[in-house]
Write a protein that holds these residues in place. Sequence first.
Motif: not given
Length: 78
Positions: A23-35
């Motif tokens: 659920l923490k993936l929602d709204g992330l992109d780039g390196e934050e999403w990958q992490s």
Amino acid sequence: MSDSLEIPDELINLGAAAEAERLKLDGLDGEEWQSQLRAWRTAADAVQAAVTAHAQESALNRVDVEMAVKRAVRYPAP
């Protein structure tokens, strides 16, 4: 599958932790999403390993155990 399949709290807690990471993936992109994706995959791998071990130790169908864990996480008892 029987709805009376007893799933240990440890498996439900691992499943809930993996779902929380997803659920923490929602709204992330780039390196934050990958992490965060890596964190989710790590948590999901732990769930799969625990499900497999429990199924083998209990002589249960692994898919039945996995589905029971998912059901318990997504639709917790009141």
